[in-house]
Each structure stands twice: as structure tokens, then as C-alpha cells.
Design a protein around this motif. Structure first.
Motif, mmCIF file in Angstrom:
data_model
loop_
_atom_site.group_PDB
_atom_site.id
_atom_site.type_symbol
_atom_site.label_atom_id
_atom_site.label_comp_id
_atom_site.label_asym_id
_atom_site.label_seq_id
_atom_site.Cartn_x
_atom_site.Cartn_y
_atom_site.Cartn_z
ATOM 1 N N ALA A 107 0.922 -0.999 0.080
ATOM 2 C CA ALA A 107 0.047 0.014 0.026
ATOM 3 C C ALA A 107 0.954 1.196 -0.096
ATOM 4 C CB ALA A 107 -0.771 0.071 1.003
ATOM 5 N N ALA A 108 2.092 1.229 0.740
ATOM 6 C CA ALA A 108 2.884 2.316 0.892
ATOM 7 C C ALA A 108 3.595 2.759 -0.655
ATOM 8 C CB ALA A 108 4.110 2.094 1.816
ATOM 9 N N MET A 109 3.655 1.452 -1.271
ATOM 10 C CA MET A 109 4.332 1.605 -2.550
ATOM 11 C C MET A 109 3.415 2.041 -3.603
ATOM 12 S SD MET A 109 6.864 -1.848 -2.675
ATOM 13 C CE MET A 109 6.474 -1.954 -4.502
ATOM 14 N N LYS A 110 2.179 1.628 -3.477
ATOM 15 C CA LYS A 110 1.113 2.386 -4.363
ATOM 16 C C LYS A 110 0.921 3.710 -3.957
ATOM 17 C CE LYS A 110 -1.461 -1.949 -5.230
ATOM 18 N NZ LYS A 110 -2.582 -2.667 -4.912
ATOM 19 N N PHE A 111 1.002 4.195 -2.787
ATOM 20 C CA PHE A 111 0.840 5.576 -2.667
ATOM 21 C C PHE A 111 1.969 6.475 -3.052
ATOM 22 C CE2 PHE A 111 1.143 9.036 0.240
ATOM 23 C CZ PHE A 111 -0.070 10.007 0.220
ATOM 24 N N GLU A 112 2.728 5.919 -2.822
ATOM 25 C CA GLU A 112 4.324 6.628 -3.440
ATOM 26 C C GLU A 112 4.243 6.828 -4.994
ATOM 27 O OE1 GLU A 112 7.699 5.032 -2.009
ATOM 28 O OE2 GLU A 112 7.331 5.379 0.053
ATOM 29 N N ALA A 113 3.735 5.791 -5.582
ATOM 30 C CA ALA A 113 3.460 5.699 -6.969
ATOM 31 C C ALA A 113 2.435 6.794 -7.587
ATOM 32 C CB ALA A 113 3.316 4.369 -7.587
ATOM 33 N N GLU A 130 0.441 13.173 -8.678
ATOM 34 C CA GLU A 130 -0.518 14.433 -9.104
ATOM 35 C C GLU A 130 -0.164 14.752 -10.433
ATOM 36 O OE1 GLU A 130 -2.835 18.473 -8.012
ATOM 37 O OE2 GLU A 130 -2.011 17.248 -6.490
ATOM 38 N N VAL A 131 -0.682 14.629 -11.335
ATOM 39 C CA VAL A 131 -0.239 14.819 -12.904
ATOM 40 C C VAL A 131 -0.858 16.091 -13.282
ATOM 41 C CG1 VAL A 131 -0.206 13.982 -15.060
ATOM 42 C CG2 VAL A 131 0.134 12.462 -13.227
ATOM 43 N N VAL A 132 -2.093 16.438 -12.887
ATOM 44 C CA VAL A 132 -3.110 17.488 -13.525
ATOM 45 C C VAL A 132 -3.381 18.289 -12.380
ATOM 46 C CG1 VAL A 132 -4.808 18.305 -14.720
ATOM 47 C CG2 VAL A 132 -3.522 16.282 -15.595
ATOM 48 N N SER A 133 -3.388 19.472 -12.263
ATOM 49 C CA SER A 133 -4.088 20.623 -11.205
ATOM 50 C C SER A 133 -4.382 21.769 -12.019
ATOM 51 C CB SER A 133 -2.864 20.701 -10.066
ATOM 52 O OG SER A 133 -1.828 21.379 -10.817
ATOM 53 N N PHE A 134 -4.909 22.589 -11.219
ATOM 54 C CA PHE A 134 -5.421 23.677 -11.629
ATOM 55 C C PHE A 134 -4.901 25.054 -11.200
ATOM 56 C CE2 PHE A 134 -8.857 20.894 -12.764
ATOM 57 C CZ PHE A 134 -9.220 21.059 -13.894
ATOM 58 N N ASN A 138 1.785 18.485 -14.532
ATOM 59 C CA ASN A 138 3.243 17.869 -14.119
ATOM 60 C C ASN A 138 4.136 17.481 -14.911
ATOM 61 O OD1 ASN A 138 5.497 17.288 -12.508
ATOM 62 N ND2 ASN A 138 4.440 15.898 -11.105
ATOM 63 N N LYS A 139 5.119 18.131 -15.662
ATOM 64 C CA LYS A 139 6.018 17.663 -16.875
ATOM 65 C C LYS A 139 6.991 16.581 -16.127
ATOM 66 C CE LYS A 139 5.083 21.279 -19.887
ATOM 67 N NZ LYS A 139 5.454 22.170 -20.755
ATOM 68 N N ASP A 140 7.314 16.619 -15.130
ATOM 69 C CA ASP A 140 8.179 15.763 -14.136
ATOM 70 C C ASP A 140 7.760 14.331 -13.804
ATOM 71 O OD1 ASP A 140 10.206 17.923 -14.231
ATOM 72 O OD2 ASP A 140 9.454 18.543 -12.354
ATOM 73 N N SER A 141 6.270 13.965 -14.288
ATOM 74 C CA SER A 141 5.921 12.881 -14.090
ATOM 75 C C SER A 141 6.360 11.652 -14.797
ATOM 76 C CB SER A 141 4.456 13.184 -14.393
ATOM 77 O OG SER A 141 3.665 11.700 -14.495
ATOM 78 N N GLN A 142 6.386 10.519 -14.644
ATOM 79 C CA GLN A 142 7.006 9.412 -15.271
ATOM 80 C C GLN A 142 5.960 8.842 -16.117
ATOM 81 O OE1 GLN A 142 10.207 8.464 -15.012
ATOM 82 N NE2 GLN A 142 10.333 10.341 -13.449
ATOM 83 N N MET A 143 4.778 9.555 -16.233
ATOM 84 C CA MET A 143 3.813 9.060 -17.145
ATOM 85 C C MET A 143 3.953 9.046 -18.719
ATOM 86 S SD MET A 143 -0.036 9.802 -15.299
ATOM 87 C CE MET A 143 -0.341 8.867 -13.899
ATOM 88 N N SER A 144 3.509 8.545 -19.520
ATOM 89 C CA SER A 144 3.605 8.525 -20.982
ATOM 90 C C SER A 144 2.948 10.147 -21.262
ATOM 91 C CB SER A 144 3.034 7.625 -21.832
ATOM 92 O OG SER A 144 1.644 7.782 -21.950
ATOM 93 N N LYS A 145 3.552 10.781 -22.269
ATOM 94 C CA LYS A 145 2.890 12.139 -22.713
ATOM 95 C C LYS A 145 1.465 11.633 -23.099
ATOM 96 C CE LYS A 145 7.286 14.113 -23.951
ATOM 97 N NZ LYS A 145 7.484 15.061 -23.313
ATOM 98 N N GLU A 164 -9.493 14.934 -19.421
ATOM 99 C CA GLU A 164 -10.441 14.568 -18.525
ATOM 100 C C GLU A 164 -10.668 15.327 -17.347
ATOM 101 O OE1 GLU A 164 -8.970 10.639 -17.489
ATOM 102 O OE2 GLU A 164 -9.917 9.701 -19.141
ATOM 103 N N ALA A 165 -9.788 16.155 -16.985
ATOM 104 C CA ALA A 165 -9.833 16.969 -15.796
ATOM 105 C C ALA A 165 -10.513 18.399 -16.315
ATOM 106 C CB ALA A 165 -8.394 17.422 -15.263
ATOM 107 N N HIS A 166 -10.223 18.625 -17.500
ATOM 108 C CA HIS A 166 -10.899 19.972 -18.084
ATOM 109 C C HIS A 166 -12.440 19.639 -18.216
ATOM 110 C CE1 HIS A 166 -11.646 23.388 -20.486
ATOM 111 N NE2 HIS A 166 -11.997 22.591 -21.630
ATOM 112 N N LEU A 167 -12.708 18.402 -18.771
ATOM 113 C CA LEU A 167 -14.109 18.224 -19.212
ATOM 114 C C LEU A 167 -14.832 18.224 -17.832
ATOM 115 C CD1 LEU A 167 -13.625 15.754 -22.088
ATOM 116 C CD2 LEU A 167 -14.424 18.046 -22.463
#
Length: 61
Positions: free
Chosen positions: A3-9, A12-16, A25-32, A41-44
Motif C-alpha cells: 500500500a505504501a508503494m502504491k501511495f508513493e507511485a 498528481e499529474v494534473v492540477s488547476f 506536472n511535466k516531471d511525471s513518469q507517465m507517458s505523454k 479529462e480534468a478539463h471536461l
């Protein structure tokens, strides 16, 4: 421990910002592609909530 590993993973990729603009967040490890999808999705979701709030207040009057 898992659970700790999932929480660290979870990051927050998108914020306002204060003006309501989407910030990615461009430092994210997710794909573009995934980051772009989350931003859309956040905008909609924000637009839908704003519309629902306006409808709610319109019903009150």
C-alpha cells in the motif's frame, strides 16, 4: 508495504492554477499520451461541475 508503494507511485499529474487553467506536472513518469488524456479529462470534469453548479443556482432562484 504494498500500500505504501502504491501511495508513493500515485502522483498528481494534473492540477488547476488560481486562474482555473490546467497545469500538467511535466516531471511525471507517465507517458505523454496518458498525461494529455488526464488533462483533457480534468478539463471536461471541471466544465461539467461548473455547469451543474450553475444549474443548481438557477433552480434556487
Amino acid at each position: 508495504m504494498e500500500a505504501a508503494m502504491k501511495f508513493e507511485a500515485h502522483e498528481e499529474v494534473v492540477s488547476f492554477d488560481q486562474e482555473g487553467k490546467v497545469v500538467v506536472n511535466k516531471d511525471s513518469q507517465m507517458s505523454k499520451k496518458l498525461m494529455a488524456r488526464r488533462a483533457i479529462e480534468a478539463h471536461l470534469e471541471r466544465k461539467r461541475l461548473e455547469r451543474d453548479l450553475e444549474d443548481f443556482y438557477a433552480e434556487e432562484i
